[in-house]
Scaffold this motif. Structure first.
Motif, short mmCIF file in Angstrom:
data_model
loop_
_atom_site.label_atom_id
_atom_site.label_comp_id
_atom_site.label_asym_id
_atom_site.label_seq_id
_atom_site.Cartn_x
_atom_site.Cartn_y
_atom_site.Cartn_z
N TRP A 1 0.83 -1.08 0.15
CA TRP A 1 -0.11 0.15 0.09
C TRP A 1 0.79 1.34 -0.03
O TRP A 1 1.54 1.49 1.21
N ALA A 2 0.98 2.11 -1.25
CA ALA A 2 1.49 3.22 -1.10
C ALA A 2 0.69 4.47 -1.00
O ALA A 2 -0.21 4.64 -1.61
N GLN A 3 1.25 5.21 -0.07
CA GLN A 3 0.66 6.34 0.32
C GLN A 3 1.40 7.74 0.57
O GLN A 3 2.65 7.49 0.93
N ASP A 4 1.09 8.82 0.54
CA ASP A 4 1.67 9.96 1.04
C ASP A 4 1.45 10.21 2.59
O ASP A 4 0.25 10.48 2.86
N HIS A 5 2.30 10.29 3.26
CA HIS A 5 1.98 10.38 4.86
C HIS A 5 2.44 11.93 5.37
O HIS A 5 3.44 12.27 5.19
N TRP A 6 1.54 12.24 6.11
CA TRP A 6 1.57 13.63 6.62
C TRP A 6 1.51 13.47 8.11
O TRP A 6 0.34 12.89 8.73
N SER A 7 2.35 14.04 8.97
CA SER A 7 1.98 14.21 10.43
C SER A 7 1.07 15.14 10.61
O SER A 7 0.79 16.16 10.02
N CYS B 1 6.77 14.19 6.39
CA CYS B 1 5.78 14.27 5.41
C CYS B 1 6.62 13.36 4.33
O CYS B 1 7.83 13.58 4.22
N GLY B 2 6.17 12.35 3.72
CA GLY B 2 6.67 11.64 2.79
C GLY B 2 5.98 10.53 2.07
O GLY B 2 5.03 10.34 2.13
N ALA B 3 6.51 9.73 1.14
CA ALA B 3 6.00 8.64 0.34
C ALA B 3 6.34 7.31 1.33
O ALA B 3 7.53 7.15 1.40
N VAL B 4 5.33 6.60 1.52
CA VAL B 4 5.48 5.43 2.39
C VAL B 4 4.84 4.23 1.74
O VAL B 4 3.85 4.53 1.06
N ARG B 5 5.47 3.07 1.89
CA ARG B 5 4.90 1.76 1.32
C ARG B 5 4.87 1.07 2.63
O ARG B 5 5.67 0.49 3.23
N LEU B 6 3.69 0.51 2.88
CA LEU B 6 3.23 -0.48 3.83
C LEU B 6 3.02 -1.84 3.38
O LEU B 6 2.66 -1.84 2.00
N LEU C 1 2.19 6.76 12.17
CA LEU C 1 1.94 5.45 11.41
C LEU C 1 1.46 4.21 12.13
O LEU C 1 1.16 3.58 11.47
N ASN C 2 1.51 4.52 13.45
CA ASN C 2 0.92 3.42 14.54
C ASN C 2 -0.58 3.36 14.27
O ASN C 2 -1.13 2.30 14.45
N PHE C 3 -1.17 4.43 13.39
CA PHE C 3 -2.61 4.24 13.03
C PHE C 3 -3.15 3.12 12.30
O PHE C 3 -4.22 2.59 12.11
N TYR C 4 -2.12 2.49 11.53
CA TYR C 4 -2.57 1.66 10.46
C TYR C 4 -2.40 0.15 11.17
O TYR C 4 -1.19 -0.36 10.98
N GLN C 5 -3.14 -0.28 11.84
CA GLN C 5 -3.13 -1.51 12.64
C GLN C 5 -3.16 -2.65 11.52
O GLN C 5 -3.52 -2.82 10.50
N ASP C 6 -2.22 -3.78 11.71
CA ASP C 6 -1.84 -4.72 10.91
C ASP C 6 -1.01 -4.54 9.56
O ASP C 6 -1.02 -5.06 8.68
N TRP C 7 -0.62 -3.14 9.58
CA TRP C 7 0.40 -2.97 8.48
C TRP C 7 1.52 -2.18 8.94
O TRP C 7 1.77 -1.92 10.21
N SER C 8 2.82 -2.61 8.41
CA SER C 8 4.15 -2.15 8.67
C SER C 8 4.68 -1.32 7.72
O SER C 8 4.31 -1.60 6.50
N VAL C 9 5.60 -0.52 8.26
CA VAL C 9 6.10 0.19 7.16
C VAL C 9 7.35 -0.39 6.57
O VAL C 9 8.19 -0.66 7.23
N GLU C 10 7.19 -0.47 5.20
CA GLU C 10 8.59 -1.23 4.73
C GLU C 10 9.40 -0.37 4.10
O GLU C 10 10.65 -0.48 4.21
N THR C 11 8.89 0.84 3.69
CA THR C 11 9.78 1.89 2.87
C THR C 11 9.25 3.34 3.37
O THR C 11 7.77 3.45 3.23
N ALA C 12 10.12 4.29 3.74
CA ALA C 12 9.43 5.78 3.99
C ALA C 12 10.71 6.72 3.55
O ALA C 12 11.81 6.55 3.61
#
Length: 286
Positions: A190-196, A272-277, A222-233
């Motif tokens: 799951w690729a998304q742009d993440h903002w604090s 803020c950045g591009a994240v892949r979960l 990023l702890n908001f996404y339960q059952d997902w882990s950050v692979e790349t940020a």
């Protein structure tokens, strides 16, 4: 008093197309999108070229850098075995036309009816590099989204979902619903742009009038996404400094963490950045 430039959140798609057109015209462009001007329309391109975009929207470097970072995540996912891409709230995105995508890849795009129709008319004589399927879907409708994902994932082994430029406009409950809907066995990334949260406040403070009804409403750790882990940020600020896109005053922000999605990233108030979960139970699987 000047009225907001944005009447509906989908109107932001044209802004993004303008930014891609402006970037593509640079001699040191981070990407080349020959369709951006056509999709932005004459009015959009004229505004961009004349510097008459709304005050808070004139400096387009965060959107440009985000576009390139997500480009890189898409290409990397394809190289790692992705056979299906699903772009939710795809807007006027042109990646199926401009990226080096294997012809056997199936690329799904979902958005509201008006945007799907406008884009189809503008690209009627253009051919994507892979099979491209479009569907009208309101991603805030839980049932419609689930039905669309069932269709889009059918027969796939390794799906990449993109929600670029979508989540900040949703409510937390809608993001949670979407997060749950994406926990399908076919979906690997799951690729998304993440903002604090601090970045959300800054965007609304500097661009709130122009955004109008499209003011941002969601940001989280990023702890908001339960059952997902950050692979790349990848930090937008760091990439912008590296690619000479950010204002000089922000070059120091390049020191913010980039590919370390651990505690440092969670503590950063201005990240803020591009994240892949990836699914927590799928880490390390092929």
């Amino acid at each position: 008093m000047t009225s907001p430039s944005i009447g509906h959140v989908s109107d932001t798609a044209r802004w993004v197309a303008v930014y891609r057109a402006l970037e593509s015209a640079r001699p040191d462009a981070l990407f080349h999108d020959e369709l951006a001007s056509m999709l932005a329309g004459e009015q959009g391109v004229t505004l961009g070229a004349s510097g008459m975009l709304p005050r808070g929207a004139r400096n387009h470097w965060p959107t440009v850098v985000r576009t390139r970072l997500v480009d890189d995540l898409v290409i990397d996912s394809l190289q790692r075995g992705c056979d299906r891409v699903i772009n939710l709230a795809a807007g006027l995105d042109t990646r199926p036309y401009r990226l080096d995508i294997p012809a056997e890849t199936i690329w799904y795009e979902a958005d509201l009816p008006d945007l799907i129709a406008y884009k189809a008319a503008r690209l009627a004589d253009r051919r994507a590099r892979c099979e491209r399927v479009t569907r009208t879907v309101d991603v805030t409708d839980e049932t419609a989204t689930a039905e669309f994902l069932a269709e889009a994932c059918e027969g796939a082994r390794a799906v990449l979902v993109i929600t670029e430029g979508l989540l900040p406009y949703l409510e937390a409950s809608q993001v949670r619903m979407l997060s749950n809907a994406l926990r399908r066995p076919e979906i690997r990334w799951w690729a998304q742009d993440h903002w604090s949260p601090a970045m959300l406040r800054m965007v609304n403070l500097t661009m709130g009038r122009e955004l109008g009804s499209a003011r941002w409403t969601f940001a989280s750790s990023l702890n908001f996404y339960q059952d997902w882990s950050v692979e790349t940020a990848h930090s937008i600020f760091r990439a912008a400094a590296r690619w000479h896109r950010s204002p000089l005053v922000l070059r120091g922000w390049a020191l913010l963490p980039d590919t370390e999605p651990g505690a440092r990233l969670e503590r950063s108030q201005f990240w803020c950045g591009a994240v892949r979960l990836t699914h927590s139970d799928r880490e390390g699987r092929v």
